[in-house]
Design a protein around this motif. Structure first.
Motif, PDB file in Angstrom:
ATOM      1  N   MET A 228       0.765  -0.926  -0.058  1.00 27.05           N
ATOM      2  CA  MET A 228       0.049  -0.095  -0.019  1.00 27.05           C
ATOM      3  C   MET A 228       1.092   1.185   0.149  1.00 27.05           C
ATOM      4  O   MET A 228       0.520   2.231  -0.637  1.00 27.05           O
ATOM      5  N   MET A 231       2.209   1.583  -3.591  1.00 28.87           N
ATOM      6  CA  MET A 231       1.273   2.029  -4.791  1.00 28.87           C
ATOM      7  C   MET A 231       0.453   3.318  -4.461  1.00 28.87           C
ATOM      8  O   MET A 231      -0.645   3.307  -5.027  1.00 28.87           O
ATOM      9  N   ILE A 238       5.608   7.192  -8.352  1.00 30.80           N
ATOM     10  CA  ILE A 238       4.440   6.837  -9.177  1.00 30.80           C
ATOM     11  C   ILE A 238       4.333   8.197 -10.174  1.00 30.80           C
ATOM     12  O   ILE A 238       3.776   8.082 -11.269  1.00 30.80           O
ATOM     13  N   ILE A 241       6.815   8.296 -12.777  1.00 23.06           N
ATOM     14  CA  ILE A 241       6.524   7.366 -13.840  1.00 23.06           C
ATOM     15  C   ILE A 241       5.412   7.918 -14.791  1.00 23.06           C
ATOM     16  O   ILE A 241       5.405   7.880 -15.866  1.00 23.06           O
ATOM     17  N   GLN A 242       4.268   8.711 -14.111  1.00 22.62           N
ATOM     18  CA  GLN A 242       3.363   9.083 -14.946  1.00 22.62           C
ATOM     19  C   GLN A 242       3.756  10.185 -15.914  1.00 22.62           C
ATOM     20  O   GLN A 242       3.253  10.189 -16.866  1.00 22.62           O
ATOM     21  N   MET A 245       5.373   9.082 -18.847  1.00 26.14           N
ATOM     22  CA  MET A 245       4.635   8.439 -19.755  1.00 26.14           C
ATOM     23  C   MET A 245       4.228   9.203 -21.079  1.00 26.14           C
ATOM     24  O   MET A 245       4.256   8.695 -22.255  1.00 26.14           O
ATOM     25  N   ALA A 255       8.873   4.894 -19.558  1.00 23.42           N
ATOM     26  CA  ALA A 255       8.196   4.706 -18.106  1.00 23.42           C
ATOM     27  C   ALA A 255       7.794   3.052 -17.679  1.00 23.42           C
ATOM     28  O   ALA A 255       7.674   2.660 -16.399  1.00 23.42           O
ATOM     29  N   SER A 259       8.808   1.489 -14.133  1.00 20.18           N
ATOM     30  CA  SER A 259       7.891   0.533 -13.344  1.00 20.18           C
ATOM     31  C   SER A 259       8.681  -0.724 -13.170  1.00 20.18           C
ATOM     32  O   SER A 259       8.328  -1.131 -11.850  1.00 20.18           O
ATOM     33  N   TRP A 260       9.062  -1.382 -14.047  1.00 15.37           N
ATOM     34  CA  TRP A 260       9.652  -2.694 -13.721  1.00 15.37           C
ATOM     35  C   TRP A 260      10.900  -2.530 -12.845  1.00 15.37           C
ATOM     36  O   TRP A 260      11.018  -3.326 -11.748  1.00 15.37           O
ATOM     37  N   TYR A 262      11.179  -0.309 -10.332  1.00 16.03           N
ATOM     38  CA  TYR A 262      10.308  -0.233  -9.028  1.00 16.03           C
ATOM     39  C   TYR A 262       9.677  -1.159  -8.461  1.00 16.03           C
ATOM     40  O   TYR A 262       9.858  -1.419  -7.225  1.00 16.03           O
ATOM     41  N   PHE A 263       9.131  -2.038  -9.455  1.00 18.21           N
ATOM     42  CA  PHE A 263       8.535  -3.541  -9.158  1.00 18.21           C
ATOM     43  C   PHE A 263       9.601  -4.265  -8.376  1.00 18.21           C
ATOM     44  O   PHE A 263       9.294  -4.815  -7.379  1.00 18.21           O
ATOM     45  N   ILE A 266      10.514  -3.217  -4.870  1.00 14.72           N
ATOM     46  CA  ILE A 266       9.351  -3.586  -3.800  1.00 14.72           C
ATOM     47  C   ILE A 266       9.311  -5.283  -3.709  1.00 14.72           C
ATOM     48  O   ILE A 266       9.364  -5.500  -2.571  1.00 14.72           O
TER      49      ILE A 266
ATOM     50  N   MET B 130       2.246  -5.734  -6.664  1.00  6.58           N
ATOM     51  CA  MET B 130       3.413  -4.854  -6.402  1.00  6.58           C
ATOM     52  C   MET B 130       3.755  -4.191  -7.576  1.00  6.58           C
ATOM     53  O   MET B 130       4.824  -3.229  -7.669  1.00  6.58           O
ATOM     54  N   PHE B 131       2.830  -4.246  -8.690  1.00  3.66           N
ATOM     55  CA  PHE B 131       3.159  -3.650  -9.993  1.00  3.66           C
ATOM     56  C   PHE B 131       2.428  -2.162 -10.035  1.00  3.66           C
ATOM     57  O   PHE B 131       1.267  -1.989  -9.697  1.00  3.66           O
ATOM     58  N   VAL B 132       3.159  -1.199 -10.332  1.00  2.00           N
ATOM     59  CA  VAL B 132       2.547   0.092 -10.650  1.00  2.00           C
ATOM     60  C   VAL B 132       1.360   0.252 -11.598  1.00  2.00           C
ATOM     61  O   VAL B 132       1.368  -0.143 -12.613  1.00  2.00           O
TER      62      VAL B 132
END
Lengths: 286, 292
Positions: A228, A231, A238, A241-242, A245, A255, A259-260, A262-263, A266, B130-132
């Motif tokens: 949480m 995200m 985030i 990233i946006q 894009m 982007a 995200s990958w 970042y993923f 996490i 966990m993915f954006v």
């Protein structure tokens, strides 16, 4: 016997199938597609999407050129290491308090859960814009001034962050409180009575009875909190990233790469914290 | 100390032993409730108080003007506000209901059934958590386009149904139901549907209530589907409508503030009602479920 087993697994598959279909179409496939895009230079033109394979350039760019991304990433990790334990401990304490028989218990439960309801979505953004997620006029208090005057110490930094974001941190704990309460309600009252007869104080029975039996839910809550926290839609990474894009020079491929990365971070954070907790838990309680 | 007054939710009498809990709970509760109180007051502020600096907490001259503006403006833009509200309510009801069914069914199978890929499915689900979400926007758009769902009412509903966090939570709860209970039901001749509806669902009500709250929030607050997949104004949702009120593009930032404050309150109240209805479910079922 084999026939029964096949039937059993068929029924099982039948029960999951609606979920699998929905998940595959709207989550799994887009995820894989974005992995593909993260290795491409993506141009969106009127005739559709054009991609050009550029290997690891996007990833390289993220770490070498994009200073904002790496800076926000380290800040996010620092903040997460401070916030997650606080959220877990805080929600556990509140859950324990709310599990007592006290007057107005229902009302208290509602109040502690309410922030979750508004913490997502447009309402929250407005609240942050209004500046009411921080304690009003905190700058005037002596303790705050004392801390800002010597901002180089590591501990000071943590304290300062805590004071500034206390409301936000507390606001992340609603669901965790709910999960802990549900688990606490399931506990057998007889164990406590037995512990009491054996001469255990409340303090001891918390450490020896309550905590071990809450252990699975503590792990669930840790996962939930980390996810949480990462995200949350107003999280600076985030946002970064946006914005990337729809930038012309970076675009959607970049982007996706961000995200990958970042993923993966996490996932790593989750694996580390859950792994450490399970190891420790096994040592202590089994 | 907690033994008096049986199973009642709120003991009717105040007792000295409760005092130490109040010492902690009341300050924290006040602290957390402040922003919510603010949302309420904000909606009733006249325009001069909305922009007062420093911002004031309480409203001095409460007015219904913001709400009147909100309902009035909608008519001018062609689509009445009630239309957005209606869309949102229908979408939310369908999504919450179906999400609960789909996640509990999947959770039951993943927890109590044996089949290949069972573990893998759950692990993939945890990873997907966990993915954006923003990163899948364009691939998702392509799929929705391919399925012909652009400008279709279903586009608000279908993508939200398989909620990873829902499956994650409900599976953890079903794991705690002892296998013996299910074996016993099987010996008594209960079918899978029976076990699911008569044992699993009643026992995981707290988890279901939690998912209901979470998925409610997700749908009710979502603007994504209205912004990206729907062009027809009449099919958009209330949260989208609310987000347009303050947006820079429409150029009514100042006038929009009051309406946005009123709309925040309207957005917020259903959340409150849902939670108050469901929270008693969360709190009470586990205590009487018979699982030891």
């Amino acid at each position: 016997m084999k026939g029964l087993k096949t039937k059993n697994s068929l029924v099982g598959l039948l029960f999951v199938s609606p979920w699998i279909i929905g998940f595959a179409i709207f989550t799994a496939f887009p995820l894989l597609y974005s992995l593909f895009l993260s290795f491409q230079k993506v141009k969106i033109t009127t005739s559709g999407i054009q991609t050009e394979f550029i290997r690891f350039e996007n990833f390289q760019y993220a770490f070498v050129v994009d200073a904002i991304y790496t800076e926000r990433l380290t800040k996010y990790l620092e903040e997460m290491i401070i916030s997650v334990p606080i959220i877990i401990v805080f929600s556990l304490i509140i859950a324990l308090l709310l599990n007592q028989r006290i007057k107005f218990r229902g009302m208290f439960r509602t109040i502690f859960f309410l922030p979750v309801i508004i913490a997502s979505g447009p309402v929250m953004k407005e609240l942050i814009d209004q500046g009411i997620t921080t304690i009003p006029t905190i700058e005037k208090y002596a303790i705050y001034q004392a801390l800002t005057e010597s901002p180089d110490g590591f501990l000071n930094g943590i304290l300062l962050y805590l004071i500034k974001n206390l409301i936000m941190i507390l606001w992340f704990s609603g669901v965790q409180i709910l999960i802990f309460i549900a688990a606490l309600q399931k506990m057998d009252k007889q164990i406590y009575e037995a512990a009491k007869i054996d001469g255990a104080s409340n303090w001891e029975s918390f450490w020896k009875v309550t905590l071990p039996s809450l252990f699975p839910m503590i792990i669930v809550n840790t996962i939930y909190t980390i996810v949480m926290y990462s995200m949350f839609s107003l999280n600076p990474i985030i946002e970064h990233i946006q914005t990337n894009m729809f930038k012309v020079d970076t675009g959607f491929g970049y982007a996706s790469a961000l995200s990958w990365i970042y993923f993966l971070i996490i996932a790593l954070a989750l694996a580390l914290s859950v792994g450490a907790m399970t190891l420790k838990g096994k040592k202590n309680y089994n | 100390m907690s033994a008096f007054h049986g199973t009642k939710m709120n003991p009717s009498k105040f007792h000295k032993s409760q005092l130490k809990f109040f010492v902690f709970l009341i300050p924290l509760a006040v602290f957390m409730a402040l922003p919510i109180v603010y949302v309420f007051f904000h909606a009733f502020k006249p325009i001069d108080e909305l922009f007062a600096y420093p911002p004031r907490f309480f409203v001095e001259k409460p007015t219904w003007q913001n709400f009147a503006d909100l309902f009035g403006r909608a008519n001018a833009s062609g689509v009445p506000m009630s239309r957005y509200l209606f869309n949102s309510i229908v979408i939310t009801l369908i999504v919450v209901f179906l999400t609960i069914i789909i996640s509990t069914m999947a959770g039951y199978a993943l927890s109590k059934k044996e089949f290949k890929l069972k573990k893998t499915i759950f692990e993939i689900n945890t990873l997907a958590l966990m993915f954006v979400p923003a990163a899948v926007a364009i691939p998702r758009y392509l799929i929705i386009d391919e399925l012909g769902l652009i400008n279709n009412f279903l586009v608000h509903i279908l993508p939200l149904l398989a909620m990873p966090i829902g499956l994650f939570l409900v599976k953890q709860f079903i794991d705690q139901i002892p296998n013996e209970l299910i074996e016993a039901a099987k010996l008594d001749g209960a079918s899978d549907i029976h076990i699911f509806t008569k044992i699993i669902i009643p026992l995981v009500k707290p988890a279901i209530a939690t998912i209901a709250i979470l998925s409610f929030q997700l749908v009710w607050n979502s603007v994504e589907s209205s912004t990206l997949y729907v062009n027809d104004e009449g099919l958009k949702t209330f949260s989208f409508y609310m987000s347009t009120l303050t947006s820079q593009a429409t150029g009514n930032v100042v006038a929009g503030q009051g309406m946005a404050a009123a709309a925040s309150l309207i957005m917020f109240v259903p959340n409150l009602i849902i939670f108050i209805v469901l929270q008693s479910q969360v709190m009470n079922t586990m205590a009487h479920s018979g699982i030891k």
